[in-house]
Design a protein around this motif. Sequence first.
Motif, PDB file in Angstrom:
ATOM      1  N   PHE A 515     -22.377  57.541   8.937  1.00 25.15           N
ATOM      2  CA  PHE A 515     -21.686  57.301  10.200  1.00 25.15           C
ATOM      3  C   PHE A 515     -20.534  58.292  10.358  1.00 25.15           C
ATOM      4  CE2 PHE A 515     -23.277  52.865   9.391  1.00 25.15           C
ATOM      5  CZ  PHE A 515     -24.278  52.941  10.345  1.00 25.15           C
ATOM      6  N   LEU A 516     -20.415  58.891  11.566  1.00 27.05           N
ATOM      7  CA  LEU A 516     -19.407  59.911  11.821  1.00 27.05           C
ATOM      8  C   LEU A 516     -18.259  59.399  12.684  1.00 27.05           C
ATOM      9  CD1 LEU A 516     -21.759  62.929  12.590  1.00 27.05           C
ATOM     10  CD2 LEU A 516     -20.853  62.178  10.389  1.00 27.05           C
ATOM     11  N   GLY A 517     -18.531  58.558  13.629  1.00 27.91           N
ATOM     12  CA  GLY A 517     -17.494  58.061  14.526  1.00 27.91           C
ATOM     13  C   GLY A 517     -18.064  56.996  15.441  1.00 27.91           C
ATOM     14  N   ARG A 518     -17.162  56.357  16.179  1.00 29.97           N
ATOM     15  CA  ARG A 518     -17.602  55.317  17.100  1.00 29.97           C
ATOM     16  C   ARG A 518     -16.622  55.208  18.266  1.00 29.97           C
ATOM     17  NH1 ARG A 518     -18.447  50.013  14.388  1.00 29.97           N
ATOM     18  NH2 ARG A 518     -18.810  51.170  12.457  1.00 29.97           N
ATOM     19  N   LEU A 537     -11.154  55.052  20.153  1.00 35.96           N
ATOM     20  CA  LEU A 537     -12.001  56.066  19.522  1.00 35.96           C
ATOM     21  C   LEU A 537     -11.676  56.088  18.035  1.00 35.96           C
ATOM     22  CD1 LEU A 537     -14.007  58.439  19.756  1.00 35.96           C
ATOM     23  CD2 LEU A 537     -12.028  59.925  20.153  1.00 35.96           C
ATOM     24  N   GLU A 538     -12.735  55.947  17.208  1.00 33.02           N
ATOM     25  CA  GLU A 538     -12.554  55.927  15.759  1.00 33.02           C
ATOM     26  C   GLU A 538     -13.412  57.034  15.132  1.00 33.02           C
ATOM     27  OE1 GLU A 538     -12.169  51.303  14.663  1.00 33.02           O
ATOM     28  OE2 GLU A 538     -13.861  51.779  15.966  1.00 33.02           O
ATOM     29  N   VAL A 539     -12.951  57.589  14.013  1.00 35.04           N
ATOM     30  CA  VAL A 539     -13.675  58.647  13.312  1.00 35.04           C
ATOM     31  C   VAL A 539     -13.748  58.301  11.824  1.00 35.04           C
ATOM     32  CG1 VAL A 539     -12.949  60.401  14.968  1.00 35.04           C
ATOM     33  CG2 VAL A 539     -11.584  59.995  12.909  1.00 35.04           C
ATOM     34  N   ARG A 540     -14.615  59.027  11.140  1.00 32.60           N
ATOM     35  CA  ARG A 540     -14.686  58.881   9.682  1.00 32.60           C
ATOM     36  C   ARG A 540     -13.646  59.811   9.066  1.00 32.60           C
ATOM     37  NH1 ARG A 540     -20.051  58.600   5.925  1.00 32.60           N
ATOM     38  NH2 ARG A 540     -18.990  58.358   3.912  1.00 32.60           N
ATOM     39  N   GLN A 541     -12.689  59.211   8.343  1.00 31.75           N
ATOM     40  CA  GLN A 541     -11.585  59.991   7.796  1.00 31.75           C
ATOM     41  C   GLN A 541     -11.891  60.584   6.429  1.00 31.75           C
ATOM     42  OE1 GLN A 541      -7.903  57.898   6.723  1.00 31.75           O
ATOM     43  NE2 GLN A 541      -6.795  59.348   8.035  1.00 31.75           N
ATOM     44  N   ASN A 542     -12.676  59.856   5.608  1.00 30.08           N
ATOM     45  CA  ASN A 542     -12.960  60.314   4.252  1.00 30.08           C
ATOM     46  C   ASN A 542     -14.250  59.670   3.767  1.00 30.08           C
ATOM     47  OD1 ASN A 542     -12.153  57.637   3.407  1.00 30.08           O
ATOM     48  ND2 ASN A 542     -10.027  58.355   3.645  1.00 30.08           N
ATOM     49  N   ALA A 543     -14.631  59.966   2.525  1.00 31.27           N
ATOM     50  CA  ALA A 543     -15.881  59.451   1.977  1.00 31.27           C
ATOM     51  C   ALA A 543     -15.886  57.938   1.894  1.00 31.27           C
ATOM     52  CB  ALA A 543     -16.125  60.060   0.594  1.00 31.27           C
ATOM     53  N   ALA A 544     -14.699  57.352   1.659  1.00 30.39           N
ATOM     54  CA  ALA A 544     -14.631  55.896   1.535  1.00 30.39           C
ATOM     55  C   ALA A 544     -14.780  55.191   2.880  1.00 30.39           C
ATOM     56  CB  ALA A 544     -13.304  55.492   0.870  1.00 30.39           C
ATOM     57  N   ASP A 545     -14.485  55.910   3.949  1.00 32.65           N
ATOM     58  CA  ASP A 545     -14.551  55.307   5.297  1.00 32.65           C
ATOM     59  C   ASP A 545     -15.996  55.357   5.794  1.00 32.65           C
ATOM     60  OD1 ASP A 545     -13.959  54.240   7.724  1.00 32.65           O
ATOM     61  OD2 ASP A 545     -12.885  55.992   8.488  1.00 32.65           O
ATOM     62  N   THR A 546     -16.884  54.628   5.122  1.00 31.94           N
ATOM     63  CA  THR A 546     -18.324  54.707   5.406  1.00 31.94           C
ATOM     64  C   THR A 546     -18.679  54.167   6.781  1.00 31.94           C
ATOM     65  OG1 THR A 546     -18.645  52.577   4.305  1.00 31.94           O
ATOM     66  CG2 THR A 546     -18.932  54.581   2.964  1.00 31.94           C
ATOM     67  N   ASN A 547     -17.869  53.273   7.330  1.00 34.69           N
ATOM     68  CA  ASN A 547     -18.175  52.695   8.645  1.00 34.69           C
ATOM     69  C   ASN A 547     -17.477  53.422   9.778  1.00 34.69           C
ATOM     70  OD1 ASN A 547     -19.896  50.618   7.748  1.00 34.69           O
ATOM     71  ND2 ASN A 547     -18.134  49.366   7.150  1.00 34.69           N
ATOM     72  N   ALA A 548     -16.786  54.542   9.470  1.00 34.40           N
ATOM     73  CA  ALA A 548     -16.119  55.364  10.484  1.00 34.40           C
ATOM     74  C   ALA A 548     -15.214  54.511  11.354  1.00 34.40           C
ATOM     75  CB  ALA A 548     -17.151  56.107  11.336  1.00 34.40           C
ATOM     76  N   GLN A 549     -14.217  53.873  10.740  1.00 32.95           N
ATOM     77  CA  GLN A 549     -13.352  52.956  11.474  1.00 32.95           C
ATOM     78  C   GLN A 549     -11.873  53.338  11.366  1.00 32.95           C
ATOM     79  OE1 GLN A 549     -14.956  49.137   9.843  1.00 32.95           O
ATOM     80  NE2 GLN A 549     -15.288  48.645  11.998  1.00 32.95           N
ATOM     81  N   THR A 550     -11.576  54.637  11.281  1.00 29.62           N
ATOM     82  CA  THR A 550     -10.195  55.095  11.328  1.00 29.62           C
ATOM     83  C   THR A 550      -9.854  55.434  12.771  1.00 29.62           C
ATOM     84  OG1 THR A 550     -10.316  56.003   9.094  1.00 29.62           O
ATOM     85  CG2 THR A 550      -8.550  56.822  10.534  1.00 29.62           C
ATOM     86  N   ARG A 551      -8.968  54.655  13.344  1.00 28.20           N
ATOM     87  CA  ARG A 551      -8.655  54.821  14.759  1.00 28.20           C
ATOM     88  C   ARG A 551      -7.814  56.071  14.987  1.00 28.20           C
ATOM     89  NH1 ARG A 551      -4.649  50.803  17.727  1.00 28.20           N
ATOM     90  NH2 ARG A 551      -3.196  52.485  17.197  1.00 28.20           N
ATOM     91  N   VAL A 552      -8.120  56.820  16.059  1.00 28.10           N
ATOM     92  CA  VAL A 552      -7.326  57.995  16.430  1.00 28.10           C
ATOM     93  C   VAL A 552      -6.777  57.879  17.853  1.00 28.10           C
ATOM     94  CG1 VAL A 552      -8.512  59.547  14.864  1.00 28.10           C
ATOM     95  CG2 VAL A 552      -9.425  59.230  17.170  1.00 28.10           C
ATOM     96  N   LEU A 553      -7.390  57.034  18.701  1.00 29.24           N
ATOM     97  CA  LEU A 553      -6.959  56.923  20.098  1.00 29.24           C
ATOM     98  C   LEU A 553      -7.215  55.505  20.581  1.00 29.24           C
ATOM     99  CD1 LEU A 553      -6.008  58.303  22.779  1.00 29.24           C
ATOM    100  CD2 LEU A 553      -8.423  58.740  23.260  1.00 29.24           C
ATOM    101  N   LEU A 554      -6.240  54.933  21.322  1.00 27.36           N
ATOM    102  CA  LEU A 554      -6.380  53.599  21.902  1.00 27.36           C
ATOM    103  C   LEU A 554      -5.881  53.640  23.335  1.00 27.36           C
ATOM    104  CD1 LEU A 554      -6.875  50.502  21.750  1.00 27.36           C
ATOM    105  CD2 LEU A 554      -4.504  50.276  20.943  1.00 27.36           C
ATOM    106  N   CYS A 555      -6.710  53.183  24.283  1.00 26.87           N
ATOM    107  CA  CYS A 555      -6.355  53.089  25.701  1.00 26.87           C
ATOM    108  C   CYS A 555      -6.282  51.612  26.075  1.00 26.87           C
ATOM    109  CB  CYS A 555      -7.381  53.800  26.595  1.00 26.87           C
ATOM    110  SG  CYS A 555      -7.539  55.543  26.257  1.00 26.87           S
ATOM    111  N   LYS A 556      -5.078  51.143  26.457  1.00 26.22           N
ATOM    112  CA  LYS A 556      -4.862  49.735  26.764  1.00 26.22           C
ATOM    113  C   LYS A 556      -5.247  49.432  28.212  1.00 26.22           C
ATOM    114  CE  LYS A 556      -2.682  47.228  24.343  1.00 26.22           C
ATOM    115  NZ  LYS A 556      -3.115  46.204  23.369  1.00 26.22           N
ATOM    116  N   ALA A 557      -5.374  48.122  28.508  1.00 31.97           N
ATOM    117  CA  ALA A 557      -5.763  47.693  29.849  1.00 31.97           C
ATOM    118  C   ALA A 557      -4.720  48.069  30.896  1.00 31.97           C
ATOM    119  CB  ALA A 557      -5.999  46.178  29.856  1.00 31.97           C
ATOM    120  N   ASN A 558      -3.426  48.126  30.499  1.00 28.06           N
ATOM    121  CA  ASN A 558      -2.377  48.463  31.466  1.00 28.06           C
ATOM    122  C   ASN A 558      -2.205  49.962  31.661  1.00 28.06           C
ATOM    123  OD1 ASN A 558      -1.235  49.197  29.064  1.00 28.06           O
ATOM    124  ND2 ASN A 558       0.536  47.837  29.191  1.00 28.06           N
TER     125      ASN A 558
END
Length: 643
Positions: A515-518, A537-558
């Motif tokens: 998995f590369l990102g989501r 938006l989440e990306v794979r940060q390292n080998a341990a982050d197998t589910n690609a769940q390191t967040r890099v960007l968040l857009c809120k409802a407001n």
Amino acid sequence: MAVLDLKGDVVRHVIGTDVQAWDAQLDDLAALDVTQDDNFIVSDGANWTQETVAQVRTTLALVIGTNVQAWDAQLDDLAALAVTDGNFIVGDGSNWVAESGATARASLGLTIGSDVQAYDAFLTSIAALGTAADKMLYTTGVDTAAETALTSFGRSLIDDANATAGRTTLGLVIGTDVQAYDAELAALAGLTSAANKLPYFTGSGTATVADFTAAGRALIDDANASAQRTTLGLAIGSDVQAYDADLVAIAALSSADSNFIVGSAGGWVAESGATARTSLGVAIGSDVQAYDAELAALAGLTFADDQIILGTGAGTVGMASCTVFAQSILDDADEATFKATVNLAIGTDVQAWDTQLDDIAALDPTQDDNFIVSDGANWTQETVAQVRTTLGLEAGGAGDIWVEKAGDTMAGDLTFSGQVHPVFSPGSDTNFNFLESDVTGTPTMGWAEAANVFSFNHGAFVAGTTASRITRDKTGVVSTSQSAIQIGLNGGTMQAGGGPSFLFFADGSDAGREFLGRLTAIWEVPTAGNEQASVQLEVRQNAADTNAQTRVLLCKANGDVIIAPSGNPSAQLHVNQSGAVAAQPPLLLNQVDVSEEMMELTTTIGVGNAIEAVGVKTLTTTHFIKVTLPGPLTRYIPVGTIA
């Protein structure tokens, strides 16, 4: 001129300002005789003169009896009348009196309903129509009438003496041209209608309803006979009684409850329901279908142009579009033309009545999972086991069944239940795949059961391309956002922080899936009526982050946005530096068009605002902001407190 007042002060009277200047016309006015009672001052074109009341009326063109009405006692009567809305002034032989609209109509011999026809919007619409040969009246909306063709074939139908003759004219003789009355139809009337349902039989004399899909509803808007035959395999037309404009005779008939208007040799007559049914040969329960409560909903419809009736739910109906093709059926000149229009020539386009169809109707539908099979003489019914024996497909037999219909297109839904076997199996974990017409051995798209993956292995829907794609065909101008693909979670209980993800993967060095990102949409507030969501938006940060769940960007409802692996934005745009050691600047502005501003701040300059005018307050520098400019040059922006 100046004079002294009693105190010795100078008093000035400026002529034209403080006092009136001398004028010859003022001398004319001063010379007039004010002793003449009821005289008026009038200009004669040269001087001011005085005139009597009579002379003034002549001057003003108000001579009584010539220019204006002289006093009259009857005018006093008129002036004394009440000006109530809708009143009319009428002479009663002695005086003028006020009468209401109803009383005035009686005085004129125009009592509505007795002397003249009451106003009716529909009659007004009829009166506006012209008359021409071979025309009949029909409605196009509420209180709106129009004319349409009334062919000789149509006239031959409405002058039939009874229902039997009418069916002969239409080529619909029961038992010869169309299916005879069958008691099974009575079971349909007992059904309770509901949205998106169709009836079917569950046993002898019993029926129920099944789902009526969008594909079934598509029948009503078919553009031509070919499309209707494709959808149903058979379409049957309908006829209505032509309207007769003899409204005067109809208005004189008794409107007793349940009466019907019927034509006779002497004119229009009123008949009770029982008498009318006898005249028509439509006795309830033997000749025609018995009354059903669902039909009552039809009476509440408002008819409009180009519409037909459609069930919309339990006990409810509505109007749906009636195509030009359907309307073209009504003006056919004869039976042959009618059948040619709908392509239903008996024996050519549709099945003619056949005794073997009666054999099928006599079969017992209560036997679950039975099939209709010919035994060489008649149609019979067989159980599943009997059918397998007839087909040579006894349970345990070797071999598979392959069905192929080259060059054809399947419409509607294909539903698999139980154990699904491969349609095409290039891999050990693939359940079924679909191939493009020019591809051999490589599936376009398929469902891999073991891996739980819906895959595209070739140019989906576009032969010869190398990239998979899903497209949604559109026509016309697209001026708003249109969904091309929808991905979501169906069912379950949604909680804050949960939501669907679009996950990206690729094969790794060991040929395994990595998995590369989501891209994830998550609930902020899932409560009904207060729903809010965010997109991250989440990306794979390292080998341990197998589910690609390191967040890099968040857009809120407001509308707030944060670029950071965690936390919520504390500003409209919130950027956190990636790390404390050897990190990059949190903000880099790389300008290409050097003729424009590097940064534009739009705000209102003022005391206490984000930007204050120089000179209003004094800055006491406490810190500096380090900024790197091209060169590279390091500059410092002073910041501190102001007072």
